[in-house]
Motif scaffolding. Structure first.
Motif, PDB file in Angstrom:
ATOM      1  N   GLY A  17       0.820  -1.215   0.000  1.00 21.12           N
ATOM      2  CA  GLY A  17       0.000   0.000   0.000  1.00 21.12           C
ATOM      3  C   GLY A  17       0.845   1.252   0.000  1.00 21.12           C
ATOM      4  N   GLU A  18       1.935   1.249   0.741  1.00 26.76           N
ATOM      5  CA  GLU A  18       2.831   2.403   0.794  1.00 26.76           C
ATOM      6  C   GLU A  18       3.446   2.673  -0.574  1.00 26.76           C
ATOM      7  OE1 GLU A  18       5.471   1.216   3.893  1.00 26.76           O
ATOM      8  OE2 GLU A  18       3.998   1.588   5.458  1.00 26.76           O
ATOM      9  N   ALA A  19       3.827   1.615  -1.285  1.00 27.87           N
ATOM     10  CA  ALA A  19       4.410   1.782  -2.621  1.00 27.87           C
ATOM     11  C   ALA A  19       3.379   2.373  -3.584  1.00 27.87           C
ATOM     12  CB  ALA A  19       4.920   0.436  -3.139  1.00 27.87           C
ATOM     13  N   ARG A  20       2.116   1.958  -3.463  1.00 31.27           N
ATOM     14  CA  ARG A  20       1.063   2.507  -4.324  1.00 31.27           C
ATOM     15  C   ARG A  20       0.865   3.995  -4.055  1.00 31.27           C
ATOM     16  NH1 ARG A  20      -4.088  -1.045  -3.729  1.00 31.27           N
ATOM     17  NH2 ARG A  20      -4.843   0.481  -5.255  1.00 31.27           N
ATOM     18  N   VAL A  21       0.886   4.388  -2.791  1.00 30.57           N
ATOM     19  CA  VAL A  21       0.731   5.804  -2.449  1.00 30.57           C
ATOM     20  C   VAL A  21       1.938   6.592  -2.949  1.00 30.57           C
ATOM     21  CG1 VAL A  21       0.572   7.463  -0.548  1.00 30.57           C
ATOM     22  CG2 VAL A  21      -0.790   5.364  -0.493  1.00 30.57           C
ATOM     23  N   PHE A  22       3.140   6.053  -2.778  1.00 30.32           N
ATOM     24  CA  PHE A  22       4.355   6.724  -3.241  1.00 30.32           C
ATOM     25  C   PHE A  22       4.289   6.965  -4.743  1.00 30.32           C
ATOM     26  CE2 PHE A  22       8.956   6.740  -4.399  1.00 30.32           C
ATOM     27  CZ  PHE A  22       9.341   7.834  -3.655  1.00 30.32           C
ATOM     28  N   ASP A  23       3.859   5.956  -5.503  1.00 27.90           N
ATOM     29  CA  ASP A  23       3.733   6.118  -6.951  1.00 27.90           C
ATOM     30  C   ASP A  23       2.694   7.182  -7.308  1.00 27.90           C
ATOM     31  OD1 ASP A  23       5.693   4.239  -7.476  1.00 27.90           O
ATOM     32  OD2 ASP A  23       4.264   2.589  -7.757  1.00 27.90           O
ATOM     33  N   ALA A  24       1.583   7.217  -6.579  1.00 27.53           N
ATOM     34  CA  ALA A  24       0.537   8.216  -6.837  1.00 27.53           C
ATOM     35  C   ALA A  24       1.028   9.624  -6.508  1.00 27.53           C
ATOM     36  CB  ALA A  24      -0.710   7.894  -6.017  1.00 27.53           C
ATOM     37  N   VAL A  25       1.788   9.770  -5.427  1.00 28.94           N
ATOM     38  CA  VAL A  25       2.326  11.085  -5.055  1.00 28.94           C
ATOM     39  C   VAL A  25       3.339  11.547  -6.104  1.00 28.94           C
ATOM     40  CG1 VAL A  25       3.755  12.298  -3.343  1.00 28.94           C
ATOM     41  CG2 VAL A  25       1.869  10.834  -2.593  1.00 28.94           C
ATOM     42  N   LYS A  26       4.197  10.643  -6.559  1.00 30.66           N
ATOM     43  CA  LYS A  26       5.156  10.998  -7.617  1.00 30.66           C
ATOM     44  C   LYS A  26       4.427  11.485  -8.863  1.00 30.66           C
ATOM     45  CE  LYS A  26       7.576   7.254  -8.044  1.00 30.66           C
ATOM     46  NZ  LYS A  26       8.613   6.255  -8.390  1.00 30.66           N
ATOM     47  N   GLU A  66       2.211   9.599   6.246  1.00 35.22           N
ATOM     48  CA  GLU A  66       2.334   8.307   6.921  1.00 35.22           C
ATOM     49  C   GLU A  66       1.211   7.429   6.391  1.00 35.22           C
ATOM     50  OE1 GLU A  66       4.080   5.516   9.250  1.00 35.22           O
ATOM     51  OE2 GLU A  66       4.827   7.560   9.003  1.00 35.22           O
ATOM     52  N   VAL A  67       1.558   6.288   5.825  1.00 33.19           N
ATOM     53  CA  VAL A  67       0.579   5.424   5.169  1.00 33.19           C
ATOM     54  C   VAL A  67       0.242   4.247   6.086  1.00 33.19           C
ATOM     55  CG1 VAL A  67       0.125   3.986   3.149  1.00 33.19           C
ATOM     56  CG2 VAL A  67       1.534   6.047   2.927  1.00 33.19           C
ATOM     57  N   LYS A  68      -1.043   3.977   6.213  1.00 33.81           N
ATOM     58  CA  LYS A  68      -1.518   2.792   6.928  1.00 33.81           C
ATOM     59  C   LYS A  68      -2.317   1.968   5.939  1.00 33.81           C
ATOM     60  CE  LYS A  68       0.284   4.105  10.712  1.00 33.81           C
ATOM     61  NZ  LYS A  68       1.655   3.648  10.866  1.00 33.81           N
ATOM     62  N   SER A  69      -1.935   0.748   5.713  1.00 35.38           N
ATOM     63  CA  SER A  69      -2.600  -0.109   4.728  1.00 35.38           C
ATOM     64  C   SER A  69      -3.785  -0.819   5.364  1.00 35.38           C
ATOM     65  CB  SER A  69      -1.606  -1.124   4.158  1.00 35.38           C
ATOM     66  OG  SER A  69      -0.590  -0.462   3.458  1.00 35.38           O
ATOM     67  N   LEU A  70      -4.840  -0.049   5.591  1.00 33.74           N
ATOM     68  CA  LEU A  70      -6.063  -0.567   6.198  1.00 33.74           C
ATOM     69  C   LEU A  70      -7.257  -0.106   5.392  1.00 33.74           C
ATOM     70  CD1 LEU A  70      -5.357   0.512   9.892  1.00 33.74           C
ATOM     71  CD2 LEU A  70      -5.206  -1.801   9.002  1.00 33.74           C
ATOM     72  N   PRO A  71      -8.337  -0.905   5.368  1.00 33.44           N
ATOM     73  CA  PRO A  71      -9.569  -0.410   4.756  1.00 33.44           C
ATOM     74  C   PRO A  71     -10.130   0.745   5.593  1.00 33.44           C
ATOM     75  CG  PRO A  71      -9.650  -2.797   5.113  1.00 33.44           C
ATOM     76  CD  PRO A  71      -8.424  -2.283   5.791  1.00 33.44           C
ATOM     77  N   LEU A  72     -10.759   1.710   4.946  1.00 33.79           N
ATOM     78  CA  LEU A  72     -11.274   2.883   5.652  1.00 33.79           C
ATOM     79  C   LEU A  72     -12.238   2.528   6.773  1.00 33.79           C
ATOM     80  CD1 LEU A  72     -11.809   5.436   2.748  1.00 33.79           C
ATOM     81  CD2 LEU A  72     -10.087   5.499   4.541  1.00 33.79           C
ATOM     82  N   ASP A  73     -13.034   1.483   6.603  1.00 35.46           N
ATOM     83  CA  ASP A  73     -14.009   1.146   7.638  1.00 35.46           C
ATOM     84  C   ASP A  73     -13.381   0.574   8.898  1.00 35.46           C
ATOM     85  OD1 ASP A  73     -13.312  -1.281   6.494  1.00 35.46           O
ATOM     86  OD2 ASP A  73     -15.369  -1.986   6.258  1.00 35.46           O
ATOM     87  N   MET A  74     -12.087   0.278   8.875  1.00 32.79           N
ATOM     88  CA  MET A  74     -11.393  -0.205  10.063  1.00 32.79           C
ATOM     89  C   MET A  74     -10.781   0.939  10.877  1.00 32.79           C
ATOM     90  SD  MET A  74      -9.476  -3.690   8.874  1.00 32.79           S
ATOM     91  CE  MET A  74      -8.911  -3.982  10.539  1.00 32.79           C
TER      92      MET A  74
END
Length: 80
Positions: A17-26, A66-74
């Protein structure tokens, strides 16, 4: 043009999940002037912290993600 630097390799537990966010931010910063880091260590006299993503943006200053790889409902709440 933005430059993003990876300071340690991706692939650790929970980093998908962190890698996906990093790619989106780039991608979001692609046409802007900014400097970004994956896992840049911030050290003070009292603490050592390592945000997932750190961006030095001329308009917004330092941006820490800071990335947390959790579903929003959690997520019940967020505390800084």
């Amino acid at each position: 043009m933005a430059e993003f630097i990876v300071t340690e390799a991706f692939g650790g537990s929970g980093e998908e999940g962190e890698a996906r966010v990093f790619d989106a931010v780039k991608a979001a910063y692609a046409g802007d002037e900014a400097l970004g880091f994956w896992k840049y260590t911030l050290v003070t006299a009292e603490t050592v912290r390592e945000p997932d993503i750190l961006i030095a943006d001329p308009e917004f200053g330092l941006v820490v993600i800071e990335v947390k790889s959790l579903p929003l409902d959690m997520i019940a709440g967020v505390s800084g």
